[in-house]
Design a protein around this motif. Structure first.
Motif, mmCIF file in Angstrom:
data_model
loop_
_atom_site.group_PDB
_atom_site.id
_atom_site.type_symbol
_atom_site.label_atom_id
_atom_site.label_comp_id
_atom_site.label_asym_id
_atom_site.label_seq_id
_atom_site.Cartn_x
_atom_site.Cartn_y
_atom_site.Cartn_z
ATOM 1 N N ARG A 96 -24.432 -17.098 -7.859
ATOM 2 C CA ARG A 96 -23.236 -17.310 -8.685
ATOM 3 C C ARG A 96 -23.258 -16.380 -9.903
ATOM 4 N NH1 ARG A 96 -23.757 -22.459 -9.320
ATOM 5 N NH2 ARG A 96 -22.545 -22.984 -7.463
ATOM 6 N N ARG A 97 -24.421 -16.277 -10.562
ATOM 7 C CA ARG A 97 -24.525 -15.409 -11.744
ATOM 8 C C ARG A 97 -24.263 -13.950 -11.395
ATOM 9 N NH1 ARG A 97 -28.959 -18.859 -13.084
ATOM 10 N NH2 ARG A 97 -30.411 -17.385 -12.129
ATOM 11 N N ALA A 98 -24.667 -13.552 -10.196
ATOM 12 C CA ALA A 98 -24.486 -12.157 -9.778
ATOM 13 C C ALA A 98 -23.128 -11.910 -9.126
ATOM 14 C CB ALA A 98 -25.599 -11.765 -8.807
ATOM 15 N N GLY A 99 -22.320 -12.959 -8.980
ATOM 16 C CA GLY A 99 -21.010 -12.806 -8.363
ATOM 17 C C GLY A 99 -21.061 -12.617 -6.860
ATOM 18 N N VAL A 100 -22.151 -13.081 -6.230
ATOM 19 C CA VAL A 100 -22.303 -12.945 -4.778
ATOM 20 C C VAL A 100 -21.836 -14.240 -4.110
ATOM 21 C CG1 VAL A 100 -23.943 -12.694 -2.881
ATOM 22 C CG2 VAL A 100 -24.194 -11.295 -4.950
ATOM 23 N N ARG A 101 -20.777 -14.128 -3.325
ATOM 24 C CA ARG A 101 -20.289 -15.263 -2.538
ATOM 25 C C ARG A 101 -20.706 -15.050 -1.082
ATOM 26 N NH1 ARG A 101 -14.133 -15.551 -3.127
ATOM 27 N NH2 ARG A 101 -14.384 -17.742 -2.538
ATOM 28 N N TYR A 102 -20.820 -16.132 -0.338
ATOM 29 C CA TYR A 102 -21.409 -16.028 0.996
ATOM 30 C C TYR A 102 -20.776 -17.017 1.957
ATOM 31 C CZ TYR A 102 -23.857 -19.700 -1.515
ATOM 32 O OH TYR A 102 -24.129 -20.794 -2.302
ATOM 33 N N VAL A 103 -20.834 -16.637 3.238
ATOM 34 C CA VAL A 103 -20.425 -17.514 4.334
ATOM 35 C C VAL A 103 -21.698 -18.028 5.004
ATOM 36 C CG1 VAL A 103 -19.205 -17.661 6.543
ATOM 37 C CG2 VAL A 103 -18.269 -16.257 4.679
ATOM 38 N N GLU A 104 -21.795 -19.335 5.163
ATOM 39 C CA GLU A 104 -22.985 -19.979 5.729
ATOM 40 C C GLU A 104 -22.755 -20.262 7.216
ATOM 41 O OE1 GLU A 104 -25.465 -23.413 3.780
ATOM 42 O OE2 GLU A 104 -23.781 -24.299 4.868
ATOM 43 N N LEU A 105 -23.656 -19.743 8.061
ATOM 44 C CA LEU A 105 -23.507 -19.878 9.508
ATOM 45 C C LEU A 105 -24.774 -20.478 10.123
ATOM 46 C CD1 LEU A 105 -22.029 -16.322 10.195
ATOM 47 C CD2 LEU A 105 -20.735 -18.460 9.965
ATOM 48 N N PRO A 106 -24.774 -21.751 10.506
ATOM 49 C CA PRO A 106 -25.874 -22.254 11.335
ATOM 50 C C PRO A 106 -25.840 -21.532 12.680
ATOM 51 C CG PRO A 106 -24.576 -24.057 10.396
ATOM 52 C CD PRO A 106 -23.795 -22.794 10.190
ATOM 53 N N ILE A 107 -27.009 -21.060 13.146
ATOM 54 C CA ILE A 107 -27.006 -20.260 14.373
ATOM 55 C C ILE A 107 -27.905 -20.816 15.474
ATOM 56 C CG2 ILE A 107 -26.322 -18.107 13.259
ATOM 57 C CD1 ILE A 107 -29.289 -17.274 13.304
ATOM 58 N N ALA A 108 -28.899 -21.644 15.138
ATOM 59 C CA ALA A 108 -29.828 -22.121 16.164
ATOM 60 C C ALA A 108 -30.650 -23.268 15.599
ATOM 61 C CB ALA A 108 -30.751 -20.992 16.618
ATOM 62 N N PHE A 109 -31.481 -23.868 16.469
ATOM 63 C CA PHE A 109 -32.440 -24.892 16.047
ATOM 64 C C PHE A 109 -33.846 -24.422 16.398
ATOM 65 C CE2 PHE A 109 -29.976 -28.228 14.376
ATOM 66 C CZ PHE A 109 -30.826 -29.277 14.020
ATOM 67 N N ASP A 110 -34.787 -24.815 15.549
ATOM 68 C CA ASP A 110 -36.196 -24.469 15.736
ATOM 69 C C ASP A 110 -37.034 -25.740 15.627
ATOM 70 O OD1 ASP A 110 -38.628 -22.962 15.823
ATOM 71 O OD2 ASP A 110 -38.732 -23.033 13.636
ATOM 72 N N ALA A 111 -38.253 -25.657 16.131
ATOM 73 C CA ALA A 111 -39.225 -26.743 15.977
ATOM 74 C C ALA A 111 -40.460 -26.167 15.299
ATOM 75 C CB ALA A 111 -39.587 -27.323 17.342
ATOM 76 N N ILE A 112 -40.719 -26.578 14.054
ATOM 77 C CA ILE A 112 -41.980 -26.191 13.433
ATOM 78 C C ILE A 112 -43.104 -26.800 14.260
ATOM 79 C CG2 ILE A 112 -43.430 -26.368 11.377
ATOM 80 C CD1 ILE A 112 -40.937 -26.474 9.693
ATOM 81 N N THR A 113 -44.062 -25.986 14.645
ATOM 82 C CA THR A 113 -45.051 -26.394 15.634
ATOM 83 C C THR A 113 -46.449 -26.362 15.036
ATOM 84 O OG1 THR A 113 -43.636 -25.469 17.352
ATOM 85 C CG2 THR A 113 -45.902 -25.956 17.957
ATOM 86 N N VAL A 114 -47.158 -27.462 15.196
ATOM 87 C CA VAL A 114 -48.551 -27.566 14.757
ATOM 88 C C VAL A 114 -49.419 -27.025 15.888
ATOM 89 C CG1 VAL A 114 -50.377 -29.136 13.999
ATOM 90 C CG2 VAL A 114 -47.987 -29.574 13.348
#
Length: 333
Positions: A96-114
């Motif tokens: 916001r301070r830098a004047g950067v606006r953005y479009v948010e796109l969910p693209i996939a799902f992941d599983a953090i793996t132990v």
């Protein structure tokens, strides 16, 4: 990584090429992507296919980690940001301070793996409470042997591997397991490069680590996955357990953030839409991630075409979110 452009890939690549036909033929346009190492395999595959169809476009993909990538993105140094968690409040303020606006796109799902080494034969499943005992800040210098994790485990030195503090995987894992993002012991081998973690765990029979599922799938002969009990029994990560929500709380959505002003460039819009195309979904499967429902990609395309800016996540990590929940988060600035 090599991909053949056939069938739906060829069709989508042709469409992408048509989208940017206005770009000057004499000059090569450059698209800069950075951020999450988790999302890197998707971005690398998409970049390769997109460049194959658009010879006058060069796409560079970096790995600074989600947090490190957002620093660059919010300074306007990159056009696209790979993220393995939603944008956080502090990063929203930086943009916001830098004047950067953005479009948010969910693209996939992941599983953090132990993961452990294949030479480790005693660990089959760990509870979230046991993972917390290992990774919480109070464990530093205190929980150093396997028999301190669970009675019956051997009296063997416990060595730990995990992402660095700029990683979205680090943020998500600590939030899900410890209860607070970035709350972690510091006496472990940390790297923003998941391949370094893979190699470290694979070599050490007493090692324990956590990494994105795609890196496990591509190193099945050198790593062994550990099931996680989130309160409903031991569940191993897979496409099926991510889709049905049983691998919890370590399933998570992955994101692409696109600089709104950069969307005025035909090549940036072209590659953003390529991510969400049927060909993009094929690439997501190819690099061992779980695509979202088709409706999620339709929503993403609408966000691009209508230039809908902002985030739907309020600047907070989202833990244990099932796939269907992704569709219910409308972005706001």
């Amino acid at each position: 990584m090599s991909h053949r452009t056939t069938g739906p890939l060829a069709a989508a690549a042709t469409i992408a090429a048509m989208l940017i036909h206005q770009a000057p033929a004499a000059a090569q346009a450059t698209i800069t992507i950075d951020g999450s190492s988790t999302v890197f395999p998707i971005a690398e595959a998409v970049a390769e296919e997109f460049q194959r169809a658009n010879r006058n476009v060069r796409v560079t993909v970096g790995i600074s980690g989600t947090g490190g990538g957002f620093k660059k993105f919010c300074r306007g140094e990159t056009q696209m940001q790979n993220a393995s968690r939603p944008i956080l409040q502090a990063e929203m303020e930086e943009c916001r301070r830098a004047g950067v606006r953005y479009v948010e796109l969910p693209i996939a799902f992941d599983a953090i793996t132990v993961v452990v080494s294949p030479r480790n034969r005693f660990v089959e499943c760990l509870t979230v409470a046991e993972l917390r005992r290992v990774w919480e800040p109070a464990a530093q210098g205190r929980i150093t042997n396997w028999n301190q994790v669970r009675q019956g485990f051997p009296d063997a030195r416990l060595t730990l591997y995990g992402p660095g503090a700029d990683s979205g995987t680090f943020d998500y894992f600590t939030e899900a397991v410890v209860g607070r993002a970035k709350a972690s012991r510091g006496d472990y081998t940390a790297s923003e490069d998941d391949n370094v973690l893979v190699q470290g765990v694979a070599r050490d029979p007493n090692a324990l680590g956590y990494i994105p599922f795609s890196y496990v799938a591509s190193h099945a002969d050198t790593l062994r996955t550990v099931a996680v009990d989130g309160g409903r029994g031991c569940v191993r990560p897979s496409a099926e357990t991510v889709e049905d929500g049983t691998y919890s709380p370590l399933s998570r959505p992955l994101f692409l953030y696109v600089n709104l002003q950069a969307l005025d460039r035909p090549e940036v819009r072209g590659i953003a839409e390529f991510y969400l195309s049927p060909a993009g979904r094929n690439l997501i499967r190819e690099v061992r991630y779980v695509p979202l429902p088709e409706q999620a990609y339709e929503i993403g395309l609408r966000r691009i075409r209508e230039r809908i800016a902002g985030t739907g996540y309020g600047g907070q990590p989202e833990v244990g979110m099932p796939i269907v929940e992704v569709l219910r988060h409308d972005p706001r600035e």
